[in-house]
Motif scaffolding. Structure first.
Motif, PDB file in Angstrom:
ATOM      1  N   ARG A   1     -36.972 -14.549  37.915  1.00 39.29           N
ATOM      2  CA  ARG A   1     -36.390 -13.263  38.318  1.00 39.29           C
ATOM      3  C   ARG A   1     -34.904 -13.233  37.995  1.00 39.29           C
ATOM      4  O   ARG A   1     -34.167 -14.168  38.292  1.00 39.29           O
ATOM      5  CB  ARG A   1     -36.619 -13.093  39.817  1.00 39.29           C
ATOM      6  N   LEU A   2     -34.444 -12.136  37.361  1.00 42.96           N
ATOM      7  CA  LEU A   2     -33.031 -11.979  37.053  1.00 42.96           C
ATOM      8  C   LEU A   2     -32.304 -11.336  38.218  1.00 42.96           C
ATOM      9  O   LEU A   2     -32.802 -10.382  38.825  1.00 42.96           O
ATOM     10  CB  LEU A   2     -32.837 -11.114  35.812  1.00 42.96           C
ATOM     11  N   LEU A   3     -31.105 -11.820  38.496  1.00 42.23           N
ATOM     12  CA  LEU A   3     -30.214 -11.229  39.493  1.00 42.23           C
ATOM     13  C   LEU A   3     -28.948 -10.807  38.781  1.00 42.23           C
ATOM     14  O   LEU A   3     -28.331 -11.603  38.069  1.00 42.23           O
ATOM     15  CB  LEU A   3     -29.890 -12.251  40.580  1.00 42.23           C
ATOM     16  N   THR A   4     -28.558  -9.539  38.934  1.00 41.47           N
ATOM     17  CA  THR A   4     -27.351  -9.038  38.280  1.00 41.47           C
ATOM     18  C   THR A   4     -26.506  -8.234  39.260  1.00 41.47           C
ATOM     19  O   THR A   4     -26.994  -7.721  40.265  1.00 41.47           O
ATOM     20  CB  THR A   4     -27.684  -8.126  37.076  1.00 41.47           C
ATOM     21  N   THR A   5     -25.214  -8.146  38.922  1.00 44.34           N
ATOM     22  CA  THR A   5     -24.325  -7.203  39.587  1.00 44.34           C
ATOM     23  C   THR A   5     -23.594  -6.406  38.522  1.00 44.34           C
ATOM     24  O   THR A   5     -23.267  -6.928  37.455  1.00 44.34           O
ATOM     25  CB  THR A   5     -23.284  -7.909  40.474  1.00 44.34           C
ATOM     26  N   ALA A   6     -23.354  -5.153  38.808  1.00 46.77           N
ATOM     27  CA  ALA A   6     -22.619  -4.263  37.903  1.00 46.77           C
ATOM     28  C   ALA A   6     -21.943  -3.200  38.751  1.00 46.77           C
ATOM     29  O   ALA A   6     -22.447  -2.832  39.821  1.00 46.77           O
ATOM     30  CB  ALA A   6     -23.552  -3.615  36.884  1.00 46.77           C
ATOM     31  N   PRO A   7     -20.800  -2.672  38.325  1.00 44.89           N
ATOM     32  CA  PRO A   7     -20.092  -1.669  39.129  1.00 44.89           C
ATOM     33  C   PRO A   7     -20.970  -0.455  39.415  1.00 44.89           C
ATOM     34  O   PRO A   7     -21.692   0.019  38.529  1.00 44.89           O
ATOM     35  CB  PRO A   7     -18.899  -1.281  38.236  1.00 44.89           C
ATOM     36  N   ASP A   8     -20.917   0.017  40.659  1.00 39.32           N
ATOM     37  CA  ASP A   8     -21.671   1.230  40.993  1.00 39.32           C
ATOM     38  C   ASP A   8     -20.772   2.466  41.020  1.00 39.32           C
ATOM     39  O   ASP A   8     -21.260   3.569  41.226  1.00 39.32           O
ATOM     40  CB  ASP A   8     -22.411   1.081  42.317  1.00 39.32           C
ATOM     41  N   HIS A   9     -19.463   2.265  40.814  1.00 37.20           N
ATOM     42  CA  HIS A   9     -18.496   3.378  40.738  1.00 37.20           C
ATOM     43  C   HIS A   9     -18.600   4.296  41.956  1.00 37.20           C
ATOM     44  O   HIS A   9     -18.418   5.502  41.863  1.00 37.20           O
ATOM     45  CB  HIS A   9     -18.695   4.176  39.447  1.00 37.20           C
ATOM     46  N   ALA A  10     -18.894   3.679  43.107  1.00 37.02           N
ATOM     47  CA  ALA A  10     -19.080   4.469  44.319  1.00 37.02           C
ATOM     48  C   ALA A  10     -17.976   4.251  45.338  1.00 37.02           C
ATOM     49  O   ALA A  10     -18.021   4.813  46.413  1.00 37.02           O
ATOM     50  CB  ALA A  10     -20.426   4.125  44.953  1.00 37.02           C
ATOM     51  N   GLY A  11     -16.981   3.426  45.016  1.00 37.12           N
ATOM     52  CA  GLY A  11     -15.934   3.146  45.985  1.00 37.12           C
ATOM     53  C   GLY A  11     -14.598   2.972  45.319  1.00 37.12           C
ATOM     54  O   GLY A  11     -14.451   3.196  44.111  1.00 37.12           O
ATOM     55  N   PRO A  12     -13.596   2.561  46.086  1.00 41.05           N
ATOM     56  CA  PRO A  12     -12.243   2.419  45.538  1.00 41.05           C
ATOM     57  C   PRO A  12     -12.111   1.275  44.544  1.00 41.05           C
ATOM     58  O   PRO A  12     -11.173   1.250  43.753  1.00 41.05           O
ATOM     59  CB  PRO A  12     -11.388   2.161  46.786  1.00 41.05           C
ATOM     60  N   CYS A  13     -13.043   0.314  44.594  1.00 42.71           N
ATOM     61  CA  CYS A  13     -13.010  -0.816  43.673  1.00 42.71           C
ATOM     62  C   CYS A  13     -13.889  -0.468  42.471  1.00 42.71           C
ATOM     63  O   CYS A  13     -15.110  -0.609  42.516  1.00 42.71           O
ATOM     64  CB  CYS A  13     -13.532  -2.064  44.381  1.00 42.71           C
ATOM     65  N   THR A  14     -13.279  -0.002  41.385  1.00 42.63           N
ATOM     66  CA  THR A  14     -14.056   0.537  40.263  1.00 42.63           C
ATOM     67  C   THR A  14     -14.806  -0.534  39.486  1.00 42.63           C
ATOM     68  O   THR A  14     -15.692  -0.217  38.683  1.00 42.63           O
ATOM     69  CB  THR A  14     -13.138   1.299  39.294  1.00 42.63           C
ATOM     70  N   TRP A  15     -14.478  -1.807  39.708  1.00 44.83           N
ATOM     71  CA  TRP A  15     -15.164  -2.882  38.997  1.00 44.83           C
ATOM     72  C   TRP A  15     -16.183  -3.583  39.903  1.00 44.83           C
ATOM     73  O   TRP A  15     -16.806  -4.550  39.490  1.00 44.83           O
ATOM     74  CB  TRP A  15     -14.148  -3.905  38.470  1.00 44.83           C
TER      75      TRP A  15
END
Length: 322
Positions: A278-292
């Motif tokens: 199983r792959l686990l990833t994170t990517a910006p959701d552009h939903a908060g003040p932290c754009t990254w």
């Protein structure tokens, strides 16, 4: 509970014992997961998927282990209020039977922390402009660090003392990811446009970095570099728009299809779970003040997400020691 993260049930060791399943039978929890949370300025090892579904904010996450430079008086000389800002990495590594956290922060800090004691065994402040993004522990106890704004790969002589700043350096524009392949001894690094394999020579006290191979990435924006645990010697690589699997024996980059494909953009971390793939990833959701950053952990094969409201996650890694 969606199937995608159904096995994110974790303990503090790489091989948790089987537990009783409600209603009978037994099941084995999946690999632990560590996250870098820039909101709380902590590295967190989370306890399990069921708890993730029920948590009520970052102070109520199912945390079984955490660390922050802010509360470590041994690091006061490295100005953690500045150097620990925006932590960027959390890796688990094992050397000589002991397990360590390798961590970095955009503010400049790079550190190796003994998990058994929570004590930093080595740390350095690379300065406010280098932007370290990842690190790797070498067999001799030295530490490789990559810095994106600094544009370098360094091997620090951590084996020589807890504040040793001596280092060998290799220039790499946009250096973001680093991993040592134990099979070949090569230190692989990824930058904005290239993937480079370095040979670490010299001695522990005076290392030397020599490039052995350099390949152009299939697209710009190189970011994460991680081993494919199911295929030793191969690597996961993230770029601006895609995920890739790289086979160095054939110099081949293969695009990794995920659903939805948009989830492969701007990926900050990627890795496969031992045993399941199983792959686990994170990517910006552009939903908060932290754009990254993001508040979402995403799994693929099978697909599923966990939203951790209130967090600013940068990377998430299976807590495997590899």
């Amino acid at each position: 509970m969606s199937a995608g993260l159904a096995l994110l049930l974790i303990g503090t060791t790489a091989g948790p014992a089987a537990a009783a399943r409600p209603g009978g039978g037994s099941w084995r929890p999946g690999a632990p997961v560590a996250v870098v949370d820039q909101a709380s300025r902590r590295v967190l090892v989370l306890h399990g998927a069921d708890e993730l579904m029920a948590f009520h904010g970052p102070d109520h996450l199912p945390v079984v282990w955490s660390w922050t430079a802010d509360r470590d008086t041994a690091l006061a000389d490295l100005s953690p209020a500045r150097s620990w800002s925006s932590p960027t990495e959390a890796k688990s590594r094992v050397r000589d039977g002991r397990r360590y956290l390798l961590t970095t922060a955009s503010g400049g800090l790079a550190a190796v922390v003994d998990l058994a004691t929570g004590t930093p065994v080595w740390a350095v402040d690379t300065g406010p402009t280098a932007n370290p993004h990842s690190a790797e522990l070498l067999p001799d106890g030295n530490v490789a660090v990559v810095a994106s704004t600094g544009g370098w790969v360094r091997v620090y002589t951590a084996s020589q003392g807890p504040r040793s700043t001596d280092h060998a350096e290799y220039p790499l524009a946009g250096a973001h990811g680093v991993h040592r392949d134990a099979r070949t001894g090569l230190l692989w690094t990824v930058g904005d446009d290239t993937l480079t394999a370095l040979r670490v020579g010299g001695t522990a006290a005076a290392p030397v970095l020599t490039p052995e191979r350099t390949l152009a990435l299939p697209e710009p924006g190189g970011h994460d570099l991680a081993p494919v645990l199911a295929a030793p010697g191969q690597f996961w690589i993230s770029t601006a728009g895609r995920l890739w699997r790289f086979d160095p024996s054939h110099d081949r980059f293969e695009a990794v299809p995920v659903t939805p494909q948009e989830s492969a953009r701007e990926v900050k971390s990627v890795g496969d779970e031992p045993g399941t793939g199983r792959l686990l990833t994170t990517a910006p959701d552009h939903a908060g003040p932290c754009t990254w950053c993001t508040s979402v952990l995403t799994c693929h094969r099978p697909d599923g997400i966990r939203r951790l409201e209130g967090t600013h996650l940068y990377k998430a890694r299976w807590w495997t020691g590899r």
